[in-house]
Design a protein around this motif. Structure first.
Motif, PDB file in Angstrom:
ATOM      1  N   ASP A  56     -58.788 -20.849   0.312  1.00 50.86           N
ATOM      2  CA  ASP A  56     -58.276 -20.967  -0.950  1.00 50.86           C
ATOM      3  C   ASP A  56     -59.143 -22.154  -1.813  1.00 50.86           C
ATOM      4  OD1 ASP A  56     -56.755 -20.416  -3.254  1.00 50.86           O
ATOM      5  OD2 ASP A  56     -55.260 -21.524  -2.663  1.00 50.86           O
ATOM      6  N   GLY A  58     -60.762 -21.615  -4.810  1.00 49.62           N
ATOM      7  CA  GLY A  58     -61.287 -21.366  -6.049  1.00 49.62           C
ATOM      8  C   GLY A  58     -62.069 -20.205  -6.086  1.00 49.62           C
ATOM      9  N   PRO A  59     -61.983 -19.269  -7.432  1.00 51.55           N
ATOM     10  CA  PRO A  59     -62.742 -18.206  -7.526  1.00 51.55           C
ATOM     11  C   PRO A  59     -64.246 -18.373  -7.301  1.00 51.55           C
ATOM     12  CG  PRO A  59     -61.487 -18.579  -9.352  1.00 51.55           C
ATOM     13  CD  PRO A  59     -61.401 -19.624  -8.371  1.00 51.55           C
ATOM     14  N   PHE A  60     -64.830 -19.478  -7.761  1.00 49.28           N
ATOM     15  CA  PHE A  60     -66.262 -19.732  -7.625  1.00 49.28           C
ATOM     16  C   PHE A  60     -66.707 -19.694  -6.332  1.00 49.28           C
ATOM     17  CE2 PHE A  60     -70.079 -22.451  -7.979  1.00 49.28           C
ATOM     18  CZ  PHE A  60     -70.839 -21.611  -8.364  1.00 49.28           C
ATOM     19  N   SER A  61     -65.874 -20.558  -5.629  1.00 48.60           N
ATOM     20  CA  SER A  61     -66.284 -20.493  -4.066  1.00 48.60           C
ATOM     21  C   SER A  61     -66.170 -19.325  -3.333  1.00 48.60           C
ATOM     22  CB  SER A  61     -65.568 -21.757  -3.319  1.00 48.60           C
ATOM     23  OG  SER A  61     -65.936 -23.012  -3.806  1.00 48.60           O
ATOM     24  N   THR A  62     -64.941 -18.363  -3.664  1.00 46.87           N
ATOM     25  CA  THR A  62     -64.811 -17.222  -3.068  1.00 46.87           C
ATOM     26  C   THR A  62     -66.106 -16.280  -3.300  1.00 46.87           C
ATOM     27  OG1 THR A  62     -62.634 -17.702  -3.458  1.00 46.87           O
ATOM     28  CG2 THR A  62     -63.055 -15.344  -2.767  1.00 46.87           C
ATOM     29  N   LEU A  63     -66.294 -16.340  -4.645  1.00 52.33           N
ATOM     30  CA  LEU A  63     -67.726 -15.481  -4.879  1.00 52.33           C
ATOM     31  C   LEU A  63     -68.799 -15.817  -4.229  1.00 52.33           C
ATOM     32  CD1 LEU A  63     -68.771 -13.332  -6.904  1.00 52.33           C
ATOM     33  CD2 LEU A  63     -69.620 -15.115  -8.223  1.00 52.33           C
ATOM     34  N   THR A 197     -57.030 -15.258   2.879  1.00 49.31           N
ATOM     35  CA  THR A 197     -57.355 -14.167   2.236  1.00 49.31           C
ATOM     36  C   THR A 197     -58.396 -13.229   2.980  1.00 49.31           C
ATOM     37  OG1 THR A 197     -57.519 -12.370   0.375  1.00 49.31           O
ATOM     38  CG2 THR A 197     -58.357 -14.848   0.049  1.00 49.31           C
ATOM     39  N   TRP A 200     -62.252 -10.334   0.390  1.00 50.14           N
ATOM     40  CA  TRP A 200     -63.827 -10.441   0.068  1.00 50.14           C
ATOM     41  C   TRP A 200     -64.461 -10.637   1.434  1.00 50.14           C
ATOM     42  CZ3 TRP A 200     -64.951  -8.935  -4.148  1.00 50.14           C
ATOM     43  CH2 TRP A 200     -64.112  -8.777  -5.208  1.00 50.14           C
ATOM     44  N   SER A 245     -71.026 -24.098  -2.924  1.00 50.70           N
ATOM     45  CA  SER A 245     -69.598 -23.951  -3.045  1.00 50.70           C
ATOM     46  C   SER A 245     -69.092 -25.232  -2.412  1.00 50.70           C
ATOM     47  CB  SER A 245     -69.151 -22.819  -2.011  1.00 50.70           C
ATOM     48  OG  SER A 245     -67.722 -23.124  -1.500  1.00 50.70           O
ATOM     49  N   ARG A 249     -66.639 -27.812  -4.640  1.00 56.98           N
ATOM     50  CA  ARG A 249     -65.025 -27.669  -4.506  1.00 56.98           C
ATOM     51  C   ARG A 249     -64.802 -29.037  -4.399  1.00 56.98           C
ATOM     52  NH1 ARG A 249     -62.160 -27.474   0.740  1.00 56.98           N
ATOM     53  NH2 ARG A 249     -63.862 -27.606   2.001  1.00 56.98           N
TER      54      ARG A 249
END
Ligand code: NAP
Length: 600
Positions: A56, A58-63, A197, A200, A245, A249
Motif C-alpha cells: 500500500d 500509493g498509486p504511483f508506486s503501484t503503477l 493487494t 496488479w 518508487s 514513497r
C-alpha cells in the motif's frame, strides 16, 4: 555489532567469488545458454517488484511496481524457456541414434508456472475475503519465518543450477533446480507481510508470462543476441522503477547508505535500460549497425558521466533534493544511449555481456535498498557472469578490456603495412561438383563454421552434409573458435539446432593439432578466425589473436560470397594460398548444391 549493510557486503562479495568459481567452469560450448540462464535468474528483481506492486505505497508506486512485475516476469519465463530450448538441442552422437524412452521434460510445462502462481493467488485472495484471521496468520508465519528460509534455499538452488552448466549432461537438470529456486523465491514473496493487494501482481504476471513465453518459444536461435539485449533492458528498467518508487514513497528521506545504493540502482538501471535497447535495435537492424561518431564525443560522454556522479554525491548528502534526483535518472537514460551510439553492431556481444554485468549490479543495489539478500546474491552472480564473459571475449579477440570499454570499438580498422593485393597471388575458384569429388575422396574433413553460416542460416545444410560424409566413412570434426560468429558459443547453439552432436565439436585448442592431418578444411562463412595474419603479420589489427590453423590442412575450401573481409575489416591472405579453393556464393545455396552433387 555487525550491521545489515556489512552482512550485505559480505554476501555480495562471497557470491561474486562463488559465481566466478562456478561460472568459469562453464565450457565455451554452453556460453550462450549461460547468458540466457543468468538473464532469467536476474529476473529475481521480480521479488522486489512484487512487493512494490502489491504493497500500500500509493498509486504511483503501484503503477511502477506493476510495470516492474511485467518486465521481470517476462525475463524469468522467457529466459528459462529459451535456455531450456537451447540445452535440449545439445546431444551426443549416441543420444541421437538411441531414442530415449524416459519422460522428457517439455519446456512448455514451464508455462504452467504463472498459471500455478495465479491459481495460488486467486485462492489466497478469495479466501482472504472470507476469513481474514486465518489468512493473516498463515501469511504472518510464512512472511516472518518461512520466507527467509525460502530465500536461502533459492540462493542455493541458483548456484547449483549454474554449476549444472559445467557440462551439457547436467545442464538441463541444473536449470530445473534454478527454476525451482525462482518459483520458491516468488511464491514465498507473495506472502510478504507488506503485500495487501494482488490485482496488479496478477495482471503483471499474466502479461509477463505471455510475452516471455512467446519470446522464449518462438524466437529463432539466430536472434538470441537481440533477445538477450532486450531482456537486459527489461530487467534494468524493473530495477530502475523500483528505485524510483522507493525514493518517491520516502519523499527522499533516506539514510546515506540507502541513498547511495538507491542512487546506483537507478543510475545503473537507467543507463542499462536505454543502452540495452539500443544494442537490441542495432542487432535487429532497426538502427544502423555502423558506429556513429562525432567530434568531441568522448568529452561529451565523460562530462555527462561527471554530472551524473556529482548529482549522486550531492543526493547522498542532501537526499531530499527531489528535482535533482529525477534529473539524474533522466541523464542516466540519456547516457545509456550516448554510450552505445559509437559502438558498431558487430561489437554488440561484448556490450551485451557488459550490460548483463551492469544489470546484475543494479539488481544487487536493489537488494541493498530493500535489504533483500537473495537479490544481492543473484545480482552478484549475474554481474560476475557478464563480466567474465566479456573478459573471455576480449581475450579471444586479443583486445584489452580498456579498449573495449573506452575505444570506439566496432570501427573497421584498415590493415597497415600488409602486402598489396596484387602481390598476394591469384585466387582459385571452384564449383560444387568439383568440391563433391574432393570431399568424396577425402578421409578426414574439418568443418570450420563462422559468422557467414549464421547469416546464411546454413547450419542445417552443414549438418546434413556432415551426416552424408560420416555415412561414407569420412572422419568429420567441427572446429569451433571461441569468438566465431557474434556471440560466445554462437556456433555451438546453431549447430546443436541442426542436430550436430556436441562430441563432434572441438574447441580451438583441441582441433589445431588435427589440421595437418586433415585432407580438407571446409570453411563455411568464417574469415577472421582463420586469418593467418594473426600469426604472421605484426601490422595486422588481428595480430596476436589465437586462430584456427586452417592453413596447415592439406587443402582448404572456403564457402563465402566474395573476397570481402569479415568483422575486423582485414583482407585474408588464406584466399591466396595455393592450397585454397573458393566456392563463391551464399553458404546455404552452395551447401545445397554441394549436397546434391555429392549424392549424385
Ligand atoms: P567474420 O570474420 O565476421 O567473417 C564472416 C564472413 O562470412 C564474411 O567475410 C562474409 O564474407 C561471410 N558471409 C556473410 N554472409 C554470408 C553468406 N550469406 N554466405 C556465405 N558467407 C557469408 O566471421 P568469423 O570468422 O566468425 O569471426 C568472428 C568475428 O567477430 C571475429 O573478428 C571476432 O573477433 C568478432 N566478434 C565475435 C564475438 C563473439 O562473441 N563471437 C564478439 C564480438 C566480435 P562475404 O561477405 O564475402 O560473404
Amino acid at each position: 555489532m555487525t550491521t545489515e549493510l556489512e552482512i550485505g557486503l559480505y554476501i555480495f562479495m562471497l557470491a561474486g567469488f562463488l559465481g566466478y568459481h562456478v561460472i568459469s567452469r562453464v565450457p565455451p560450448l554452453l556460453h550462450t545458454p549461460l547468458m540466457s540462464a543468468t538473464n532469467a535468474i536476474a529476473g529475481i528483481s521480480l521479488v522486489g517488484s512484487l512487493i512494490v506492486a502489491g504493497a500500500d505505497y500509493g498509486p504511483f508506486s503501484t503503477l511502477l511496481g506493476f510495470i516492474a512485475v511485467t518486465c521481470s516476469s517476462t525475463n524469468v519465463v522467457g529466459g528459462f524457456l529459451i535456455t531450456d530450448r537451447m540445452l535440449k538441442m545439445f546431444k551426443k552422437t549416441k543420444d541421437q541414434t538411441v531414442p530415449r524412452r524416459r519422460l522428457q521434460f517439455n519446456p512448455k510445462m514451464l508455462l504452467a508456472l504463472p498459471v500455478l502462481l495465479l491459481s495460488l493467488l486467486v485462492l489466497v485472495y478469495g479466501y482472504e475475503e472470507q476469513s481474514k484471521d486465518a489468512v493473516h496468520f498463515f501469511r504472518d508465519v510464512l512472511s516472518t519465518q518461512a520466507l527467509k528460509y525460502f530465500y536461502i534455499l533459492s540462493a542455493a538452488l541458483f548456484i547449483l543450477g549454474l554449476k549444472g552448466l559445467s557440462s551439457p549432461k547436467s545442464a538441463r537438470k541444473g536449470m530445473f533446480l534454478a527454476e525451482l529456486g525462482m518459483l520458491m523465491a516468488v511464491v514465498g514473496t507473495l506472502f510478504h507481510h507488506e503485500i495487501v493487494t494482488y490485482q496488479w501482481i496478477i495482471i503483471g504476471l499474466v502479461i509477463g508470462g505471455v510475452v516471455g513465453g512467446a519470446m522464449g518459444l518462438r524466437i529463432p536461435m539466430t536472434a538470441v543476441p537481440q533477445r538477450t539485449a532486450l531482456s537486459h533492458s527489461l530487467g534494468a528498467l524493473a530495477a530502475c522503477l523500483v528505485g524510483i518508487s522507493e525514493y518517491f514513497r520516502h519523499h527522499g528521506e533516506l539514510g546515506m547508505v540507502v541513498m547511495t545504493a538507491l542512487g546506483f540502482q537507478v543510475v545503473i538501471g537507467g543507463l542499462t535500460f536505454t543502452g540495452s535497447l539500443m544494442a537490441a535495435a542495432k542487432l535487429q537492424g532497426l538502427l544502423p549497425g555502423h558506429p556513429i561518431t562525432y567530434k568531441g564525443q568522448n568529452v561529451l560522454n565523460l562530462s555527462l558521466l561527471a554530472v551524473i556522479a556529482a548529482s549522486l554525491i550531492y543526493l547522498i548528502i542532501v537526499p531530499t533534493a527531489g528535482t535533482l534526483f529525477y534529473v539524474m535518472v533522466g541523464l542516466a537514460f540519456v547516457f545509456g544511449l550516448m554510450l552505445i551510439i559509437p559502438i558498431g553492431a558487430a561489437d554488440m556481444p561484448v556490450v551485451i555481456a557488459l550490460l548483463n554485468s551492469y544489470g546484475g549490479l543494479a539488481d544487487a543495489a536493489m537488494g541493498f535498498v530493500l535489504m533483500n539478500k537473495i537479490q544481492i546474491i543473484t545480482g552478484s552472480l549475474d554481474g560476475t557472469s557478464g563480466f567474465l564473459l566479456s573478459l573471455l571475449m576480449c581475450r579471444a579477440m586479443n583486445r584489452s578490456a580498456m579498449n573495449v570499454l573506452f575505444g570506439a570499438f566496432g570501427k573497421i580498422e584498415k590493415e597497415e603495412g600488409g602486402p598489396a593485393a596484387e602481390a598476394k597471388g591469384s585466387v582459385r575458384s571452384i564449383v560444387p561438383e568439383e568440391v563433391a569429388v574432393l570431399l568424396d575422396s577425402a578421409q578426414s574433413v574439418i568443418i570450420v563454421p563462422g559468422y557467414g553460416m549464421a547469416v546464411a542460416q546454413a547450419q542445417h545444410g552443414v549438418g546434413e552434409l556432415a551426416k552424408l560424409l560420416i555415412k561414407r566413412g569420412i572422419d568429420v570434426k567441427y572446429a569451433i573458435h571461441p569468438v566465431a560468429g557474434r556471440m560466445p558459443g554462437h556456433m555451438n547453439v546453431l549447430l546443436a539446432e541442426a542436430n550436430v552432436p556436441y562430441d563432434l565439436l572441438y574447441s580451438m585448442e583441441q582441433i589445431n593439432p588435427y589440421f595437418p592431418e586433415a585432407d580438407i578444411a571446409l570453411v563455411v562463412g568464417a574469415n577472421d578466425v582463420t586469418n593467418p595474419a594473426a600469426k604472421n603479420n605484426k601490422n595486422s589489427p588481428l595480430y596476436g589473436m589465437p586462430i584456427l590453423e586452417v592453413d596447415r590442412a592439406k587443402s582448404i575450401i572456403i564457402l563465402k560470397r566474395s573476397l570481402r573481409p569479415g568483422f575486423a575489416g582485414v583482407d585474408n591472405e588464406l584466399y591466396y594460398d595455393p592450397k585454397c579453393m573458393m566456392l563463391f556464393g551464399d553458404a546455404k545455396e552452395s551447401l545445397n548444391k554441394l549436397f546434391t552433387a555429392l549424392k549424385s
